[in-house]
Structure formats: C-alpha cells, structure tokens
Design a protein around this motif. Structure first.
Motif, PDB file in Angstrom:
ATOM      1  N   GLU A  24      12.353   0.603  68.039  1.00 20.82           N
ATOM      2  CA  GLU A  24      11.761   0.618  66.693  1.00 20.82           C
ATOM      3  C   GLU A  24      12.064   1.925  65.983  1.00 20.82           C
ATOM      4  O   GLU A  24      12.346   1.931  64.775  1.00 20.82           O
ATOM      5  N   LEU A  25      12.016   3.027  66.715  1.00 24.85           N
ATOM      6  CA  LEU A  25      12.339   4.331  66.114  1.00 24.85           C
ATOM      7  C   LEU A  25      13.794   4.376  65.650  1.00 24.85           C
ATOM      8  O   LEU A  25      14.093   4.876  64.560  1.00 24.85           O
ATOM      9  N   LYS A  26      14.706   3.853  66.452  1.00 25.79           N
ATOM     10  CA  LYS A  26      16.112   3.810  66.058  1.00 25.79           C
ATOM     11  C   LYS A  26      16.293   2.959  64.805  1.00 25.79           C
ATOM     12  O   LYS A  26      17.046   3.319  63.907  1.00 25.79           O
ATOM     13  N   ARG A  27      15.583   1.850  64.757  1.00 24.44           N
ATOM     14  CA  ARG A  27      15.670   0.966  63.595  1.00 24.44           C
ATOM     15  C   ARG A  27      15.162   1.687  62.342  1.00 24.44           C
ATOM     16  O   ARG A  27      15.787   1.633  61.287  1.00 24.44           O
ATOM     17  N   GLU A  28      14.046   2.391  62.463  1.00 24.67           N
ATOM     18  CA  GLU A  28      13.493   3.128  61.319  1.00 24.67           C
ATOM     19  C   GLU A  28      14.427   4.235  60.866  1.00 24.67           C
ATOM     20  O   GLU A  28      14.595   4.460  59.662  1.00 24.67           O
ATOM     21  N   LEU A  29      15.034   4.917  61.815  1.00 22.88           N
ATOM     22  CA  LEU A  29      15.993   5.969  61.483  1.00 22.88           C
ATOM     23  C   LEU A  29      17.196   5.373  60.753  1.00 22.88           C
ATOM     24  O   LEU A  29      17.649   5.916  59.743  1.00 22.88           O
ATOM     25  N   ALA A  30      17.680   4.248  61.240  1.00 22.10           N
ATOM     26  CA  ALA A  30      18.817   3.583  60.600  1.00 22.10           C
ATOM     27  C   ALA A  30      18.485   3.169  59.175  1.00 22.10           C
ATOM     28  O   ALA A  30      19.285   3.373  58.257  1.00 22.10           O
ATOM     29  N   ILE A  31      17.310   2.608  58.975  1.00 16.96           N
ATOM     30  CA  ILE A  31      16.887   2.192  57.632  1.00 16.96           C
ATOM     31  C   ILE A  31      16.806   3.398  56.709  1.00 16.96           C
ATOM     32  O   ILE A  31      17.308   3.367  55.584  1.00 16.96           O
ATOM     33  N   HIS A  32      16.193   4.451  57.190  1.00 19.14           N
ATOM     34  CA  HIS A  32      16.047   5.662  56.367  1.00 19.14           C
ATOM     35  C   HIS A  32      17.409   6.259  56.010  1.00 19.14           C
ATOM     36  O   HIS A  32      17.653   6.616  54.847  1.00 19.14           O
ATOM     37  N   LEU A  33      18.291   6.372  56.988  1.00 21.01           N
ATOM     38  CA  LEU A  33      19.602   6.961  56.722  1.00 21.01           C
ATOM     39  C   LEU A  33      20.430   6.099  55.782  1.00 21.01           C
ATOM     40  O   LEU A  33      21.187   6.618  54.959  1.00 21.01           O
ATOM     41  N   PHE A  34      20.283   4.776  55.876  1.00 20.60           N
ATOM     42  CA  PHE A  34      20.966   3.904  54.923  1.00 20.60           C
ATOM     43  C   PHE A  34      20.396   4.087  53.530  1.00 20.60           C
ATOM     44  O   PHE A  34      21.137   4.224  52.557  1.00 20.60           O
ATOM     45  N   GLU A  35      19.085   4.123  53.440  1.00 19.23           N
ATOM     46  CA  GLU A  35      18.436   4.272  52.136  1.00 19.23           C
ATOM     47  C   GLU A  35      18.816   5.585  51.468  1.00 19.23           C
ATOM     48  O   GLU A  35      18.986   5.651  50.245  1.00 19.23           O
ATOM     49  N   SER A  65      17.800  -1.756  48.141  1.00 13.51           N
ATOM     50  CA  SER A  65      18.985  -2.424  47.606  1.00 13.51           C
ATOM     51  C   SER A  65      20.226  -1.978  48.358  1.00 13.51           C
ATOM     52  O   SER A  65      20.279  -0.889  48.927  1.00 13.51           O
ATOM     53  N   LEU A  66      21.214  -2.839  48.300  1.00 15.78           N
ATOM     54  CA  LEU A  66      22.484  -2.528  48.936  1.00 15.78           C
ATOM     55  C   LEU A  66      23.325  -1.689  47.993  1.00 15.78           C
ATOM     56  O   LEU A  66      23.616  -2.108  46.880  1.00 15.78           O
ATOM     57  N   HIS A  67      23.650  -0.510  48.411  1.00 19.43           N
ATOM     58  CA  HIS A  67      24.568   0.355  47.664  1.00 19.43           C
ATOM     59  C   HIS A  67      25.870   0.279  48.436  1.00 19.43           C
ATOM     60  O   HIS A  67      26.129   1.001  49.367  1.00 19.43           O
ATOM     61  N   TYR A  68      26.663  -0.681  48.061  1.00 20.83           N
ATOM     62  CA  TYR A  68      27.842  -1.022  48.839  1.00 20.83           C
ATOM     63  C   TYR A  68      29.078  -0.918  47.959  1.00 20.83           C
ATOM     64  O   TYR A  68      29.304  -1.746  47.091  1.00 20.83           O
ATOM     65  N   GLY A  69      29.852   0.117  48.200  1.00 21.10           N
ATOM     66  CA  GLY A  69      31.068   0.334  47.433  1.00 21.10           C
ATOM     67  C   GLY A  69      32.291   0.213  48.313  1.00 21.10           C
ATOM     68  O   GLY A  69      32.205  -0.150  49.486  1.00 21.10           O
ATOM     69  N   ILE A  70      33.422   0.564  47.772  1.00 19.73           N
ATOM     70  CA  ILE A  70      34.685   0.453  48.490  1.00 19.73           C
ATOM     71  C   ILE A  70      34.714   1.335  49.730  1.00 19.73           C
ATOM     72  O   ILE A  70      35.224   0.941  50.775  1.00 19.73           O
TER      73      ILE A  70
END
Length: 86
Positions: A24-35, A65-70
């Motif tokens: 769960e901690l890894k998942r939260e870290l991943a979400i935060h770093l993506f955001e 939101s997805l900030h997805y570029g090239i």
C-alpha cells in the motif's frame, strides 16, 4: 536483462503508524509521484506493482488527471520493451 532495484528502508513504527502494508505504501508513493509529474504513467504503475489497467482506476477514483504527453509515451514504450511486453 535483469531489472536493477533500489532499497528504501522504512522504520517499522512508520509503517505501523500508517496502518498500511508495504504494498500500500508503494502504491501511495507511485500515485503521489505520478501526480507530481515525477513519474510517467507506466513507471508509476510499475512502482505500484500493478498493471497499467488496474492503476488507472486508482487515479480516476482520486480525481487525478492523466498528464500524458509524447515524452510519457516514449518512456512507457521503453518500459514495455524493458519488461518484455513489446
């Protein structure tokens, strides 16, 4: 080709205080770093230990939101090649 890893030590009292598993901690870290735009979508789902299609609903559920570029596309493409999915 084997994947290289890094180790992060988290004191037990911290994990206990969060009442979260390490997954769960890894998942939260991943979400935060993506955001924070520190990881691409592919790398974030990899860090979370989840398939991309399972990770997307987590983001949507939090209104991220997805900030997805090239650049993200190219990085995800490289990740897919790296893990043998392409």
């Amino acid at each position: 080709m084997s994947a290289k890893t890094a180790t992060l030590e988290i004191p037990r009292d911290v994990t206990y205080a969060t009442r979260m598993s390490l997954a769960e901690l890894k998942r939260e870290l991943a979400i935060h770093l993506f955001e924070e735009k520190k990881l691409s979508l592919g790398k974030a789902s990899q860090l979370a230990g989840m398939a991309l299609w399972d990770f997307l609903p987590l983001l949507a559920g939090r209104g991220i939101s997805l900030h997805y570029g090239i650049e993200d596309y190219e990085e995800d493409l490289a990740t897919l090649k790296e893990v043998g999915r392409l």
